[in-house]
Enzyme design. Structure first.
Site, short mmCIF file in Angstrom:
data_model
loop_
_atom_site.label_atom_id
_atom_site.label_comp_id
_atom_site.label_asym_id
_atom_site.label_seq_id
_atom_site.Cartn_x
_atom_site.Cartn_y
_atom_site.Cartn_z
N LYS A 168 -1.73 0.39 -6.75
CA LYS A 168 -0.96 -0.89 -6.54
C LYS A 168 -1.51 -2.22 -7.14
O LYS A 168 -0.65 -3.09 -7.82
CB LYS A 168 -0.40 -1.04 -5.14
CG LYS A 168 0.60 -0.02 -4.56
CD LYS A 168 0.73 0.09 -3.00
CE LYS A 168 1.52 1.27 -2.54
NZ LYS A 168 1.66 1.32 -0.90
N GLN A 176 -1.12 -0.84 4.33
CA GLN A 176 -1.22 0.53 3.91
C GLN A 176 -1.13 1.28 5.32
O GLN A 176 -2.06 1.20 6.05
CB GLN A 176 -2.37 0.82 3.24
CG GLN A 176 -2.15 2.16 2.29
CD GLN A 176 -1.18 2.59 1.50
OE1 GLN A 176 -0.73 1.54 0.61
NE2 GLN A 176 -0.58 3.68 1.58
N ASP A 215 7.62 -4.44 1.78
CA ASP A 215 7.64 -2.96 2.18
C ASP A 215 9.10 -2.62 2.54
O ASP A 215 9.58 -1.72 2.62
CB ASP A 215 6.73 -2.15 2.97
CG ASP A 215 5.38 -1.66 2.36
OD1 ASP A 215 5.71 -1.32 0.92
OD2 ASP A 215 4.35 -1.64 2.85
#
Ligand code: NDP
Length: 294
Positions: free
Chosen positions: A54, A98, A121
């Site tokens: 990412k 994460q 997200d």
């Protein structure tokens, strides 16, 4: 006839190019660039790899990434404090924690603490709630589901009025992708581990989204001729001919399915690259919103 392969790698590269151009424009006009904070707790190798990918993708399009690596025994309060600092940092437009988090940390509490304006997200309950309601737009759509729809759109596959079947109902893939298909006026069926006569249900799908995490579960004779098949699954299967000893396959038996489907995504190289491209897109959208460009 063999299906058209939907090349997620190429489509994601095109999208990254579009994002890079918009970031450049933002820099010229406002002297600002989007910023993404990636928070990694513990030392899981797969999580480290995802975060590294990412960050690399951010650098490629001109998005600044801020990395935070915390030990596996970090307390929930310390993690919450970091999230709150990032919420207040105006150079950060997106916050990514994460998953999975260690067992002693309640991920619902952490995800719920992320400012809804920075929830790139799209996992904040408010964003998911808005996604599930009529005429309520979420600020962010979760990346993998958004990527699935983008693949259909950019391949010219119409969604409205089509029979869509989603395999899986998880919070991060199955449920949100189903909601997106519904908003786009598909006639929707959601399947899960208790669904009866699964092959018969799948045979009705003009559009099939498979997100179950079962290697090659969907067979060629489950597919309606001409259907569009988006395979989200990523499963490792033993393969002694490979250096690593395994290879990745999807939830769909690709070789069989491609002989029946009209369109199909490969694994790898289908949905995977789109997930990261959509994360970049969400981060850019967030920065544009902050600057009043959106
Ligand atoms: P989850 O394990 O959270 O959910 C799986 C879903 O599949 C559940 O709803 C489950 O049903 C259903 N299911 C499991 N077995 C069956 C079965 N035999 N028949 C019908 N339904 C079944 O997985 P995720 O949604 O997180 O991920 C799904 C797949 O997508 C995984 O392979 C994952 O690696 C991949 N993935 C890929 C991404 C990408 O970027 N390419 C991103 C995210 C995920 P029930 O609810 O009843 O338990």
């Amino acid at each position: 006839m063999s299906a058209q392969i939907i090349d997620g790698k190429a489509i994601a590269a095109t999208i990254r190019g579009e994002i890079a151009a918009e970031v450049e424009e933002m820099k010229t006009k406002y002297n600002r660039v989007p910023g993404l904070a990636a928070v990694l707790v513990g030392e899981r190798k797969d999580s480290q790899t995802y975060v590294r990918m990412k960050k690399r993708a951010c650098a490629e399009v001109g998005i600044t990434s801020f990395g935070y690596e915390l030990p596996a025994d970090v307390s929930q309060d310390e993690l919450l404090k970091l999230v709150q600092e990032l919420n207040a940092n105006s150079n950060v437009h997106g916050i990514l924690v994460q998953l999975p988090l260690p067992d002693h940390i309640d991920d619902e509490t952490i995800l719920g603490a992320i400012s809804i304006e920075k929830d790139v997200d799209g996992f904040h309950p408010l964003n998911i709630g808005r996604l599930s309601m009529k005429r309520r737009d979420p600020l962010f759509v979760p990346c993998t589901p958004r990527g699935c729809i983008e693949l259909l759109d950019r391949t010219g596959i119409e969604i409205e009025g089509k029979r869509a079947v989603v395999l899986g109902r998880s919070n991060i893939v199955g449920l949100p992708v189903a909601m997106l298909l519904l908003h786009r006026n598909a006639t929707l069926t959601i399947c899960h581990s208790r669904t009866k006569n699964l092959p018969d249900v799948v045979r009705e799908a003009d559009i099939l989204i498979a997100a179950v995490g079962r290697a090659e579960m969907v067979k060629g004779d489950w597919i309606k001729p001409g259907a569009a098949v988006i395979d989200v699954g990523v499963n490792a299967v033993d393969d002694p001919t490979r250096k690593k000893g395994y290879r990745l396959v999807g939830d769909v038996a690709f070789a069989e399915a491609k002989e029946v489907a009209g369109y199909i995504t490969p694994v790898p190289g289908g949905v995977g690259p789109m997930t990261i491209a959509m994360l970049l897109r969400n981060t850019l959208d967030s920065a544009k919103r902050e600057l009043g460009m959106a």
